[in-house]
Design an enzyme around this catalytic site. Sequence first.
Site, PDB file in Angstrom:
ATOM      1  N   LYS A 134      -1.877   0.290 -25.472  1.00  0.00           N
ATOM      2  CA  LYS A 134      -2.202   0.171 -26.679  1.00  0.00           C
ATOM      3  C   LYS A 134      -1.078   0.312 -27.675  1.00  0.00           C
ATOM      4  CE  LYS A 134      -6.950   1.888 -25.882  1.00  0.00           C
ATOM      5  NZ  LYS A 134      -6.958   2.543 -24.709  1.00  0.00           N
ATOM      6  N   ASP A 178      -6.524  13.265 -25.430  1.00  0.00           N
ATOM      7  CA  ASP A 178      -6.576  11.993 -24.910  1.00  0.00           C
ATOM      8  C   ASP A 178      -5.836  11.076 -26.152  1.00  0.00           C
ATOM      9  OD1 ASP A 178      -7.152   9.202 -24.348  1.00  0.00           O
ATOM     10  OD2 ASP A 178      -9.335   9.399 -24.025  1.00  0.00           O
ATOM     11  N   ARG A 191      -1.677  -2.909 -18.973  1.00  0.00           N
ATOM     12  CA  ARG A 191      -3.156  -2.340 -18.849  1.00  0.00           C
ATOM     13  C   ARG A 191      -3.419  -1.259 -17.943  1.00  0.00           C
ATOM     14  NH1 ARG A 191      -7.316  -3.319 -21.830  1.00  0.00           N
ATOM     15  NH2 ARG A 191      -6.080  -5.004 -22.943  1.00  0.00           N
ATOM     16  N   THR A 212      -3.846   5.932 -22.089  1.00  0.00           N
ATOM     17  CA  THR A 212      -3.751   4.433 -21.554  1.00  0.00           C
ATOM     18  C   THR A 212      -2.172   4.089 -21.931  1.00  0.00           C
ATOM     19  OG1 THR A 212      -4.740   3.678 -23.588  1.00  0.00           O
ATOM     20  CG2 THR A 212      -6.098   3.788 -21.679  1.00  0.00           C
ATOM     21  N   TYR A 249       0.721  -1.107   0.005  1.00  0.00           N
ATOM     22  CA  TYR A 249      -0.093   0.174   0.033  1.00  0.00           C
ATOM     23  C   TYR A 249       0.836   1.275  -0.025  1.00  0.00           C
ATOM     24  CZ  TYR A 249      -4.750  -1.010   0.147  1.00  0.00           C
ATOM     25  OH  TYR A 249      -6.177  -1.304  -0.132  1.00  0.00           O
ATOM     26  N   GLU A 279      -0.480   4.722  -0.686  1.00  0.00           N
ATOM     27  CA  GLU A 279      -1.251   5.913  -0.876  1.00  0.00           C
ATOM     28  C   GLU A 279      -0.524   7.364  -0.733  1.00  0.00           C
ATOM     29  OE1 GLU A 279      -4.072   3.759   0.930  1.00  0.00           O
ATOM     30  OE2 GLU A 279      -5.935   4.870   0.268  1.00  0.00           O
TER      31      GLU A 279
HETATM   32  N1  DSN Z   1     -11.685   0.455 -25.168  1.00  0.00           N
HETATM   33  C1  DSN Z   1     -10.753   1.276 -26.234  1.00  0.00           C
HETATM   34  C2  DSN Z   1     -10.701   1.041 -27.477  1.00  0.00           C
HETATM   35  O1  DSN Z   1     -11.185  -0.128 -27.920  1.00  0.00           O
HETATM   36  O2  DSN Z   1     -10.509   1.806 -28.223  1.00  0.00           O
HETATM   37  C3  DSN Z   1     -10.895   2.819 -25.519  1.00  0.00           C
HETATM   38  O3  DSN Z   1     -10.807   2.871 -24.481  1.00  0.00           O
END
Ligand code: DSN
Length: 420
Positions: free
Chosen positions: A234, A205, A240, A231, A59, A61
């Site tokens: 990708k 984003d 993730r 994120t 933990y 925080e």
């Molecule tokens: N779920 C994602 C995508 O497939 O583009 C976006 O967050």
Amino acid sequence: MDAKYEMHLSYLKDHDSAIFNAIVAEKERQMDGIELIPSENLVSQGVLEAMGSVPNNKYSEGYPGKRYYGGNEIIDIIENLAIDRLKKLFGAEHANVQPNSGSPANMAAYFALMELGDTFMGMKLTEGGHLTHGHKVNFSGKLYKCKQYGVDKETEMIDYDTVLKQAKEIKPKLILSGYTAYPRSIDFKRFREICDEVGAFCMADIAHIAGLCAGGAHENPVPYFDVVTTTTHKTLRGPRSAVIMCKGEFAEKIDKAVFPGLQGGPHEHTIAAKAVAFKEAQTPEFRDYSAQIVKNAKAMAEELMALGLRLVSNGTDNHLMLVDVFKSKNLTGKEAEHALEVAGIYCNKNTIPFDERTPWDPSGIRIGTPVLTTRGMKESEMKEVARFIAKALDNAKDEAKLRQIKADIKEFCSGFPFYK
Ligand code: DSN
């Protein structure tokens, strides 16, 4: 990545065969099929090892040097490495590596920059945006007033003059760019100018294109945008998770919005894995990888169009494309997704701009090249993949033919192994 990675599952093999078997079956599905979902990727052994490691037990925080629990001196080293590597990778003044995924990262950014009920502008979901970009069923459309922009009906691309005109009328507190299903380059400099002209915060984003921005295959907005979320799993090819980068003047607000505003204990094992991915993304190999993703997407797009498939905006500048299967093959997106899945090709049904069908059964499918590029495929393989796609769509109702295509694809994929 040339290396072929081992999966360390020896304990599970002996002690939990149900989960062991399911993980191995999923690994085989990933290796035997053509993965075209543009928001997915395959991560390195280093990223997998860090994710399955003991910082999970801690933990922590708070932030490095200012924790609400004892025993965090090593965790601070991990989190500071992730922060420093991320700032260097994107040229960011400040970075917060604690967001657990993309939606909470966006939520924290909105919390930091807006008051509840404020008005902002984001792209329509049906034209390439995301649920968190102001859709009415999502917190972003419920807690804030979102006025959405879209693409031009003729070109199916953003018309920046129209966005400026809308922004002048709406006077939003924030304008969001960055999309999940937009196959064209984004003119981030133009978005900055539009925001400056109407006095709005400038946020992006970049979840889909983060790896392209880091690797130089797409303009990187981080140095001159107020706040950028992404994120990390990708095109960036990490675990993730998600991160937020911002100008120094917003650092305190962003950090407070993430913790204590939104999240509890950070997932430090995932933060370690993010640090591993950010180091990998600083290499010349990653620059080549990001350039190859785009070359591959262009090659696939050209071949698909030569085979008679209509692509939204007639092509791609990035890692993804939208195929209008309804117009091209008289199949709905749902039917096309299913037929391709039976053939061992994975994609997702997707609306296309001005779709007259529903999001559950739209007119299009969304496909992309990040995973196949990670596996080492190049332009010639992309043309072969395009032919597999067209053949599966042409035989969408013929289960036996689809199964034969699946066998051919398994053979094709065996030439590009990744995980042992
Ligand atoms: N779920 C994602 C995508 O497939 O583009 C976006 O967050």
